[in-house]
Design a protein around this motif. Structure first.
Motif, mmCIF file in Angstrom:
data_model
loop_
_atom_site.group_PDB
_atom_site.id
_atom_site.type_symbol
_atom_site.label_atom_id
_atom_site.label_comp_id
_atom_site.label_asym_id
_atom_site.label_seq_id
_atom_site.Cartn_x
_atom_site.Cartn_y
_atom_site.Cartn_z
ATOM 1 N N PHE B 63 0.704 -1.391 -0.321
ATOM 2 C CA PHE B 63 -0.177 -0.167 0.340
ATOM 3 C C PHE B 63 1.580 1.136 0.118
ATOM 4 O O PHE B 63 2.043 1.419 0.915
ATOM 5 C CB PHE B 63 -1.111 -0.134 1.737
ATOM 6 C CG PHE B 63 -2.042 1.037 1.007
ATOM 7 C CD1 PHE B 63 -2.586 0.800 0.355
ATOM 8 C CD2 PHE B 63 -1.619 2.555 1.717
ATOM 9 C CE1 PHE B 63 -4.354 1.982 0.930
ATOM 10 C CE2 PHE B 63 -2.479 3.295 1.923
ATOM 11 C CZ PHE B 63 -3.792 2.929 0.980
ATOM 12 N N ARG B 68 -3.183 4.479 -6.768
ATOM 13 C CA ARG B 68 -3.817 3.478 -6.911
ATOM 14 C C ARG B 68 -3.127 1.916 -6.277
ATOM 15 O O ARG B 68 -2.183 1.691 -6.609
ATOM 16 C CB ARG B 68 -3.808 3.009 -8.185
ATOM 17 C CG ARG B 68 -4.696 1.378 -8.556
ATOM 18 C CD ARG B 68 -6.352 2.086 -8.161
ATOM 19 N NE ARG B 68 -6.758 3.488 -8.790
ATOM 20 C CZ ARG B 68 -8.479 3.657 -8.527
ATOM 21 N NH1 ARG B 68 -8.813 3.053 -7.490
ATOM 22 N NH2 ARG B 68 -9.221 4.283 -8.753
ATOM 23 N N PHE B 69 -3.857 1.749 -5.410
ATOM 24 C CA PHE B 69 -3.330 0.023 -4.842
ATOM 25 C C PHE B 69 -3.106 -0.785 -5.255
ATOM 26 O O PHE B 69 -4.030 -1.467 -6.500
ATOM 27 C CB PHE B 69 -4.652 -0.232 -3.331
ATOM 28 C CG PHE B 69 -4.186 -1.959 -3.064
ATOM 29 C CD1 PHE B 69 -2.815 -1.086 -2.302
ATOM 30 C CD2 PHE B 69 -4.947 -2.702 -3.039
ATOM 31 C CE1 PHE B 69 -2.801 -2.874 -1.512
ATOM 32 C CE2 PHE B 69 -4.895 -4.064 -2.132
ATOM 33 C CZ PHE B 69 -2.993 -3.526 -1.344
ATOM 34 N N GLU B 72 -5.461 -4.307 -6.360
ATOM 35 C CA GLU B 72 -6.851 -3.161 -5.808
ATOM 36 C C GLU B 72 -7.931 -4.126 -6.776
ATOM 37 O O GLU B 72 -9.323 -4.936 -6.893
ATOM 38 C CB GLU B 72 -6.846 -2.342 -6.416
ATOM 39 C CG GLU B 72 -9.261 -1.526 -5.736
ATOM 40 C CD GLU B 72 -9.385 -0.215 -6.389
ATOM 41 O OE1 GLU B 72 -8.452 0.369 -6.483
ATOM 42 O OE2 GLU B 72 -9.620 0.171 -5.951
ATOM 43 N N LEU B 75 -8.167 -7.759 -5.874
ATOM 44 C CA LEU B 75 -9.139 -7.551 -4.284
ATOM 45 C C LEU B 75 -10.033 -7.179 -4.512
ATOM 46 O O LEU B 75 -11.079 -8.138 -3.913
ATOM 47 C CB LEU B 75 -8.665 -6.050 -3.247
ATOM 48 C CG LEU B 75 -9.084 -6.288 -1.688
ATOM 49 C CD1 LEU B 75 -9.277 -7.013 -1.085
ATOM 50 C CD2 LEU B 75 -8.673 -4.597 -1.365
ATOM 51 N N CYS B 76 -10.724 -6.878 -5.734
ATOM 52 C CA CYS B 76 -11.672 -7.139 -5.920
ATOM 53 C C CYS B 76 -12.901 -8.602 -5.987
ATOM 54 O O CYS B 76 -13.844 -8.705 -5.688
ATOM 55 C CB CYS B 76 -12.624 -6.028 -7.380
ATOM 56 S SG CYS B 76 -12.471 -3.963 -6.697
ATOM 57 N N GLU B 104 -7.220 4.912 -2.739
ATOM 58 C CA GLU B 104 -6.623 4.248 -2.887
ATOM 59 C C GLU B 104 -7.083 3.126 -3.434
ATOM 60 O O GLU B 104 -6.697 2.068 -4.096
ATOM 61 C CB GLU B 104 -5.826 4.325 -2.356
ATOM 62 C CG GLU B 104 -4.443 5.037 -2.026
ATOM 63 C CD GLU B 104 -4.897 6.185 -1.078
ATOM 64 O OE1 GLU B 104 -5.927 6.161 -0.455
ATOM 65 O OE2 GLU B 104 -3.623 6.763 -1.021
ATOM 66 N N LEU B 105 -8.385 2.556 -2.730
ATOM 67 C CA LEU B 105 -8.969 1.550 -2.729
ATOM 68 C C LEU B 105 -10.545 1.629 -2.897
ATOM 69 O O LEU B 105 -11.437 1.344 -3.030
ATOM 70 C CB LEU B 105 -8.830 0.608 -1.398
ATOM 71 C CG LEU B 105 -7.771 0.546 -1.232
ATOM 72 C CD1 LEU B 105 -7.740 0.035 0.089
ATOM 73 C CD2 LEU B 105 -6.978 -1.065 -1.415
ATOM 74 N N ALA B 108 -12.244 -1.555 -4.864
ATOM 75 C CA ALA B 108 -12.895 -2.263 -3.970
ATOM 76 C C ALA B 108 -13.479 -2.575 -3.085
ATOM 77 O O ALA B 108 -14.481 -2.693 -2.191
ATOM 78 C CB ALA B 108 -11.284 -2.591 -3.641
ATOM 79 N N SER B 109 -13.619 -0.846 -2.392
ATOM 80 C CA SER B 109 -15.459 -0.633 -1.322
ATOM 81 C C SER B 109 -15.783 -0.331 -2.639
ATOM 82 O O SER B 109 -17.062 -0.976 -2.113
ATOM 83 C CB SER B 109 -14.159 1.175 -0.667
ATOM 84 O OG SER B 109 -12.848 0.768 -0.060
#
Lengths: 172, 164
Positions: B63, B68-69, B72, B75-76, B104-105, B108-109
């Motif tokens: 991170f 941008r992570f 990501e 993670l998605c 950054e996420l 994904a969030s």
């Protein structure tokens, strides 16, 4: 929540999401957020995705801040992510569907999956004569991490294959 | 290729980088072969909840603020793949990611918010209540039948069922 915070580092040093004041013609607020800069992998993948796309003309390299909807409706200042916001703009700003044949510069195109809704939007920037047909050319920003390209409305990433292609205008 | 590596495939990242709405990304990831392979690995217990959380911890080591992570897209895909896993740890993982509002996420969030909503709806529809009755009185001993409760009311403290 009882477990240790898995995303503690993101909460601690991450960039709080923030948007800008943005509203429809009917003064309804449009939810938005500015994206951070793309990482090296995203930049490399963007370049890789352009390989073989000989009909694409690059306008801008990979960058953050705005996505396709932010390019079309927020002057490259922010990203709009939610389908509800897109439908709100189309409704409040009096957009109407038109045929591809009547699309002209300044109109917009939306790539819409039959069940999943809109995937992407772009601006019509040129009506190019190809053979005897007039083909709309589109300015697209592919995501909040990729760059901008001008392309034929049919020459798109494979992820959009099978999507309906809708042209919309705000002209009376 | 190992299931976690499949989530890091370029085809997953290209999807995440060309689809602008989280709802469409969620739907397309749900059909992606890498996500299907990961679900199979979870179903056969090749991977468990601890492995998932451990991998996320490793990813978070990359991170970097204001960038941008790097993981990501993976993670998605991971969130979509584990959405229906019944463990409490996975539930907390999805819920915490869904509650994040960091740039950054951001995608994904948003995908996690969709998954979290679906997970809660699915798990509540598949909730099992197990009532253990001890010392059931016999016909010859114990209280009369009209003194034995025929119905047990339990408040909403359900145990999550594992969803296939």
């Amino acid at each position: 929540m009882t477990s240790p915070r898995l995303f503690g580092i993101a909460r601690l040093i991450g960039t709080p999401e923030s948007g800008i004041a943005l509203a429809t013609s009917a003064s309804r607020a449009i939810e938005n957020a500015q994206a951070v800069a793309p990482d090296e992998r995203a930049r490399a993948l963007y370049q890789a995705s352009r390989k073989g796309k000989i009909g694409w003309t690059n306008r801008r390299d990979a960058c953050g801040v705005y996505n396709c909807f932010g390019l079309v409706w927020a002057s490259r200042r922010t990203s709009i992510y939610e389908v509800s916001e897109i439908e709100k703009i189309l409704s409040d700003d009096a957009y109407r569907r038109i045929d591809e044949a009547t699309a002209c510069i300044g109109d917009i195109v939306i790539y819409r999956h039959q069940t999943l809704g809109p995937l992407h939007a772009g601006l019509v920037v040129e009506a190019r004569l190809v053979g005897s047909a007039v083909i709309p050319y589109i300015l697209s920003k592919w995501s909040d991490s990729y760059g901008e390209d001008i392309h034929s409305y049919l020459d798109v990433p494979q992820q959009y294959l099978g999507c309906g292609i809708e042209f919309w205008t705000d002209r009376p | 290729m190992l299931p976690f590596d499949q989530l890091e495939a370029d085809s997953v990242a290209q999807l995440a980088f060309t689809v602008a709405t989280p709802s469409a990304l969620y739907g397309l990831l749900a059909q992606h072969p890498s996500v299907a392979a990961f679900k199979t690995a979870l179903g056969t217990r090749t991977i468990d909840a601890d492995d998932v959380l451990q991998r996320v911890r490793v990813w978070l080591g990359d991170f970097v603020p204001r960038i941008r992570f790097r993981h990501e897209a993976a993670l998605c895909a991971l969130v979509v793949a584990v959405e229906s896993h019944g463990s409490k740890q996975i539930g907390e993982f999805i819920e915490e990611l869904a509650s994040l509002h960091v740039a950054e996420l951001s995608m994904a969030s948003r995908v996690a918010r969709i998954a979290n909503k679906r997970r809660k709806a699915t798990l509540s529809a598949n909730t099992a209540v197990i009532v253990k009755l001890g010392n059931v009185p016999s016909r010859t001993g114990g209280p009369r039948q009209d003194q034995v409760p025929s119905r047990v009311l339990i408040p909403n403290s359900f145990t999550s069922a594992r969803v296939a």
